[in-house]
Every structure is written in structure tokens, then in C-alpha cells.
Design a protein around this motif. Structure first.
Motif, PDB file in Angstrom:
ATOM      1  N   UNK A 133       0.784  -1.170   0.002  1.00  0.00           N
ATOM      2  CA  UNK A 133      -0.010  -0.013  -0.080  1.00  0.00           C
ATOM      3  C   UNK A 133       0.947   1.323   0.024  1.00  0.00           C
ATOM      4  N   UNK A 134       0.316   2.472  -0.417  1.00  0.00           N
ATOM      5  CA  UNK A 134       1.054   3.619  -0.462  1.00  0.00           C
ATOM      6  C   UNK A 134       0.802   4.506   0.862  1.00  0.00           C
ATOM      7  N   UNK A 135       1.802   5.134   1.060  1.00  0.00           N
ATOM      8  CA  UNK A 135       1.854   5.978   2.416  1.00  0.00           C
ATOM      9  C   UNK A 135       2.335   7.493   1.884  1.00  0.00           C
ATOM     10  N   UNK A 136       1.708   8.540   2.397  1.00  0.00           N
ATOM     11  CA  UNK A 136       2.075   9.923   2.479  1.00  0.00           C
ATOM     12  C   UNK A 136       2.249  10.343   3.638  1.00  0.00           C
ATOM     13  N   UNK A 159       4.641   2.340  -2.166  1.00  0.00           N
ATOM     14  CA  UNK A 159       5.080   3.732  -2.726  1.00  0.00           C
ATOM     15  C   UNK A 159       4.806   4.704  -1.354  1.00  0.00           C
ATOM     16  N   UNK A 160       5.818   5.445  -1.235  1.00  0.00           N
ATOM     17  CA  UNK A 160       6.144   6.637  -0.264  1.00  0.00           C
ATOM     18  C   UNK A 160       6.139   7.854  -1.078  1.00  0.00           C
ATOM     19  N   UNK A 161       5.293   8.817  -0.453  1.00  0.00           N
ATOM     20  CA  UNK A 161       5.513  10.100  -0.963  1.00  0.00           C
ATOM     21  C   UNK A 161       5.409  10.920   0.341  1.00  0.00           C
ATOM     22  N   UNK A 178      13.830  20.853   0.464  1.00  0.00           N
ATOM     23  CA  UNK A 178      13.369  19.796   1.327  1.00  0.00           C
ATOM     24  C   UNK A 178      12.977  18.453   0.406  1.00  0.00           C
ATOM     25  N   UNK A 179      12.590  18.891  -0.828  1.00  0.00           N
ATOM     26  CA  UNK A 179      12.090  17.689  -1.769  1.00  0.00           C
ATOM     27  C   UNK A 179      13.317  16.714  -2.091  1.00  0.00           C
ATOM     28  N   UNK A 180      14.577  17.530  -2.271  1.00  0.00           N
ATOM     29  CA  UNK A 180      15.586  16.748  -2.423  1.00  0.00           C
ATOM     30  C   UNK A 180      15.932  15.672  -1.222  1.00  0.00           C
ATOM     31  N   UNK A 181      15.837  16.389  -0.078  1.00  0.00           N
ATOM     32  CA  UNK A 181      16.250  15.747   1.399  1.00  0.00           C
ATOM     33  C   UNK A 181      15.233  14.251   1.531  1.00  0.00           C
ATOM     34  N   UNK A 182      13.988  14.726   1.209  1.00  0.00           N
ATOM     35  CA  UNK A 182      13.089  13.595   1.517  1.00  0.00           C
ATOM     36  C   UNK A 182      12.950  12.419   0.545  1.00  0.00           C
ATOM     37  N   UNK A 187      11.946   8.164  -0.324  1.00  0.00           N
ATOM     38  CA  UNK A 187      10.515   8.655  -0.790  1.00  0.00           C
ATOM     39  C   UNK A 187      10.685   8.610  -2.596  1.00  0.00           C
ATOM     40  N   UNK A 188       9.657   8.054  -3.039  1.00  0.00           N
ATOM     41  CA  UNK A 188       9.383   7.975  -4.306  1.00  0.00           C
ATOM     42  C   UNK A 188       9.203   9.470  -5.150  1.00  0.00           C
ATOM     43  N   UNK A 189       8.458  10.264  -4.235  1.00  0.00           N
ATOM     44  CA  UNK A 189       8.292  11.620  -4.778  1.00  0.00           C
ATOM     45  C   UNK A 189       7.863  12.410  -3.640  1.00  0.00           C
ATOM     46  N   UNK A 190       8.056  13.945  -3.842  1.00  0.00           N
ATOM     47  CA  UNK A 190       7.776  14.818  -2.652  1.00  0.00           C
ATOM     48  C   UNK A 190       7.051  15.881  -3.545  1.00  0.00           C
ATOM     49  N   UNK A 191       5.816  16.244  -2.820  1.00  0.00           N
ATOM     50  CA  UNK A 191       4.832  17.503  -3.201  1.00  0.00           C
ATOM     51  C   UNK A 191       5.087  18.506  -1.985  1.00  0.00           C
ATOM     52  N   UNK A 192       4.592  19.618  -2.482  1.00  0.00           N
ATOM     53  CA  UNK A 192       4.549  20.834  -1.645  1.00  0.00           C
ATOM     54  C   UNK A 192       3.196  21.251  -1.174  1.00  0.00           C
ATOM     55  N   UNK A 193       2.791  21.835  -0.024  1.00  0.00           N
ATOM     56  CA  UNK A 193       1.490  21.863   0.371  1.00  0.00           C
ATOM     57  C   UNK A 193       0.600  22.522  -0.519  1.00  0.00           C
TER      58      UNK A 193
END
Length: 314
Positions: A133-136, A159-161, A178-182, A187-193
Motif C-alpha cells: 500500500x502507498x503512504x504519504x 510507494x512513499x510520498x 526539502x524535496x531533495x532531502x525527502x 521517498x518515491x516523490x515529494x509534493x509541496x503543500x
């Protein structure tokens, strides 16, 4: 000894000289080698109706034990959550809240790993993601969030976001966003709020932010998805938003586990140290500050500028 205190809501923080405290029944007197700085503690300083002791996560050496203590003795290295004055050279830690630090781990690692890791582990336990399962994870670059990203991956998430507030001052300090760090955490990808959408729906959201972020976090869930709220930021959810996708919201508080389920608390702690020893879990320390610079440490947290854990070194 030196300790940090404040006299009115919002500070300023200052260092004062006070006598070394004496442990009461069930208490340990710990010479602090590292103190974790967390958002809940920062919020107490800025929002509490009246001044409260600046407590929190500590790690160090037991120098004295109160009546009735059976698990620890002077010379033992421990970490745990201090509800009294924790921003100090010496602090009182109740035996029930203390955990041993294994050989090969220093105090900074212990304070970055154990309490934050337990919260991350507990939030995942509450979400109960099935393998694949996927987790954000919101606040994915924070002290808890960066461990939650790693734990989700180690525990078999498909999948981890991550979700983060933005580059902030951390980019200038660390030379990366922060996205680079995550992503570097697995993490497979990273979004901003503020992004229009948070990508494909996920099965689980671990939310450390609360407030207005609850709405997009809930919208990010797939049907039958679970959101675990462990933030001190509050917030409101409309029941209709749950009904539409048969979604669930679960509250999680680490203190209830520590006080009411000590055997579970201990099992989770051992799992954290096992993963650390195997190299599957690597706590990251954003920076170390002296007690005199506690206000600067708090500014890093309030500015959402940290990549990992912020630590005081008494």
C-alpha cells in the motif's frame, strides 16, 4: 546548573543558574548530553496561557535514582521524555518514560531516534498499511517525518510520498531543497503543500501538521484510506468528506502508549534500534545548538527550516 526558562507567553528564552534537582520516588536524575527540540514544545512556549517548564526529549547519563527505581542505576545511559525542565544540564526523568541507550549509539543519535521514531512507528501502526500500500507523510523533512518516510519504506510500503512546506531557509544551509532531502531518505516523490494536487491517491496519510492542511491531506486519500493525525495543530474535518470515500481518521498520541502500554512501547523501541543497527533507519540531525542558543533552535522549527532533528547540547 544552567537551564532554559521564560517568564511570559512567547518568551524570550533565557538561561538561569539553579540548584541541581533531587530525584523523587520513581525518578532518575540525568546529566543531559542532548535535548531534542520539537514543535509541540515550541508551541507551548508561544501559546500556553502561562509559562510552563520547557521539557521534552533528553538523553544522557543517570547520576542518581529516587526511591523505588528498579530498572536503572547511576552510570546507565538513557533517553526519554521529560515533562519538567528538560532544557537543562540536569533533568528529572520518570523511570517509566526512560529507555536504555545501547552501546555504540551516542546521546545525539538516541535523542534523534527514539522519541521521534516511536511517534513515527506508532502512527504507522495506527494506519496499518498492508504490504504494497502507498503512504504519504506530511512534514516529511521534520524530526518525526524523516523517520516515518524511512520506516514506511522499511515496513514494505509500495510507494512513499512526502509532503513539505517548501525549501525555506534549509535550502541555503544544506544546499538542497526539502524535496531533495525527502527523496534521499527513500521517498518515491515529494509534493509541496500549496500544489494543486498531491498526485495519485494514497492508502494512508500520516499527518503531523493539522489545521488547514487536513483538507488536502484527506483529499489525498483513496477510497477506504486512513489518515492518522498526530499533530498538536488541531483542525476540523467535515463528516461528509469521510462518507464520500468511506475514509477514516485516527488519532494517535505517544504518551498514551508510554503510560498505558509499556510492553508495547518497549517492543517498538527495540525494533527501532534493530533497524538502526541494520542500517535501515538513519536519523538525521539538522543542527546542534548550545542552551544559550535555544531561541535560535526554536526559530529553525517555527520557520520550518529543518532537515531532520534539531538538538540542544547542554
Amino acid at each position: 546548573m544552567r537551564r532554559v526558562r521564560y517568564e511570559s507567553t512567547g518568551g524570550p528564552l533565557f538561561v538561569e543558574e539553579v540548584p541541581v534537582p533531587v530525584p523523587g520516588p520513581g525518578e532518575l536524575l540525568v546529566r543531559c548530553a542532548a535535548v531534542g527540540v520539537t514543535l509541540p514544545v515550541v508551541r507551548k512556549v508561544t501559546e500556553a496561557a502561562e509559562p510552563v517548564p520547557v521539557g521534552g526529549e533528553i538523553a544522557g547519563e543517570v547520576v542518581a535514582a529516587g526511591e523505588g527505581v528498579t530498572r536503572f542505576r547511576p552510570g546507565d545511559r538513557v533517553t526519554g521524555l521529560c515533562f519538567g525542565h528538560g532544557y537543562a544540564e540536569y533533568a528529572l526523568l520518570h523511570e517509566a518514560m526512560a529507555s536504555p541507550v545501547p552501546d555504540g549509539a551516542d546521546a545525539v543519535t538516541a535523542v534523534a531516534l527514539v522519541r521521534s521514531g516511536l511517534v513515527a512507528w506508532g502512527a504507522l501502526e495506527a494506519a496499518r498499511p498492508a504490504p504494497g500500500e502507498s503512504v504519504l507523510v506530511t512534514a516529511a523533512a521534520s524530526g518525526v517525518g524523516h523517520l516515518a518516510v524511512q520506516l514506511a519504506r522499511a515496513r514494505g510500503a509500495g510507494r512513499v510520498r512526502g509532503a513539505v512546506s517548501g525549501p525555506g531557509r534549509a535550502q541555503a544551509v544544506a544546499g538542497r531543497t526539502k524535496a531533495d532531502f525527502v527523496r534521499s531518505l527513500g521517498a518515491d516523490d515529494c509534493v509541496r503543500y500549496g500544489d494543486e494536487g498531491w498526485g495519485d491517491p494514497v492508502d494512508c496519510v500520516l499527518d503531523a501538521v493539522g489545521g488547514d492542511l487536513l483538507t488536502p491531506a484527506l483529499a489525498a486519500l483513496a477510497p477506504h484510506g486512513r489518515l492518522v493525525a498526530y499533530s498538536s495543530g488541531g483542525g476540523t474535518i467535515q463528516a461528509y468528506d469521510l462518507l464520500v470515500g468511506a475514509k477514516s481518521v485516527i488519532g494517535f498520541q505517544m504518551a498514551l502508549i508510554a503510560r498505558g502500554r509499556p510492553e508495547l512501547y518497549e517492543r517498538w523501541r527495540q525494533e527501532l534500534w534493530r533497524l538502526f543497527a541494520e542500517g535501515a533507519l538513519k536519523p538525521v540531525v539538522h543542527g546542534e545548538f548550545a542552551l544559550e542558543d535555544a531561541a535560535a533552535a526554536h526559530e529553525v522549527i517555527t520557520g520550518r527550516a529543518n532537515l531532520g532533528k534539531v538538538v540542544l547540547r547542554p
